[in-house]
Design an enzyme around this catalytic site. Sequence first.
Site, mmCIF file in Angstrom:
data_model
loop_
_atom_site.group_PDB
_atom_site.id
_atom_site.type_symbol
_atom_site.label_atom_id
_atom_site.label_comp_id
_atom_site.label_asym_id
_atom_site.label_seq_id
_atom_site.Cartn_x
_atom_site.Cartn_y
_atom_site.Cartn_z
ATOM 1 N N SER A 23 0.858 -1.183 0.000
ATOM 2 C CA SER A 23 0.000 0.000 0.000
ATOM 3 C C SER A 23 0.894 1.232 0.000
ATOM 4 O O SER A 23 2.048 1.173 0.449
ATOM 5 C CB SER A 23 -0.880 0.013 1.261
ATOM 6 O OG SER A 23 -1.482 1.283 1.456
ATOM 7 N N TYR A 63 -2.293 -0.471 10.307
ATOM 8 C CA TYR A 63 -2.357 -0.873 8.899
ATOM 9 C C TYR A 63 -1.073 -0.484 8.172
ATOM 10 O O TYR A 63 -0.503 -1.295 7.431
ATOM 11 C CB TYR A 63 -3.569 -0.216 8.242
ATOM 12 C CG TYR A 63 -3.715 -0.528 6.769
ATOM 13 C CD1 TYR A 63 -4.218 -1.757 6.359
ATOM 14 C CD2 TYR A 63 -3.357 0.405 5.804
ATOM 15 C CE1 TYR A 63 -4.361 -2.055 5.013
ATOM 16 C CE2 TYR A 63 -3.493 0.113 4.455
ATOM 17 C CZ TYR A 63 -4.003 -1.115 4.061
ATOM 18 O OH TYR A 63 -4.119 -1.399 2.726
#
Length: 254
Positions: free
Chosen positions: A138, A151
């Site tokens: 990501s 995350y």
Amino acid sequence: MFSLKDKIAVVTGAGSGIGRAIAVVLAKRGATVHILEINEEEGQGTLSMIQKDGGKGQVHICDVSHQQEVVSTFESIGKIDILVNNAGVAHIGTAETTTEADLDRIYQINIKGVYNCLHAAIPLMKKNGGGRIINMASIAATIGIQDRFAYSMSKAAVANMTLTVAKDFIKDNITCNSISPARVHTPFVDGYLVKNFPDNQEEMFEKLSQTQPIGRMAKPEEIANLTLYLCSDEAAFITGTDYPIDGGFIKLNS
């Protein structure tokens, strides 16, 4: 170009969103796709889409955070040419608001889950003479994203696992790369808006879309097409590389 005929692919978390799009695209290009999902209904939904287009696949109910489940599943598949580590969960919170349970859950799925699949797949790839590994990272792995403490940590770990696997197994004809999307329009985004902004979903959707300089979110199919390239023989010279697919987010916002 980009033919995956006679290739065996494993895609984790392929029951919806990006994983579903990847599974469908790989199958369209000729791969037999093994769908690893914890949700059988969603996995079967993806398989139905593959079969509707004339593709081949199989659903395996598997929790990637449980190593023995993963090892048993991969051994039952046998030959593996392609592994796409896509399964993951999101979390919203800072270092202050993230609980120990939150952190443990993120670790178990986003980090340990990737490790478990690497641990199970690499011996099979070595036995088969090589393979392609794609890890879903990501943009949060490389830049600060507000309220994404756990995350972001997990995706940074995925990016680093990509580098070490690429280096450790380059002589085994195994390539390992990662993809770092920005915001992608998936069912997760829709669910997030329904839960947190029930009275102004359209306004917030547009606001989230505009965080990408290109002015919209990515489509799952766009992530899938990049994955297809990295899985193909045309990408045989590429390893140890992260590919941002972010509508200009990283470079144009810095």
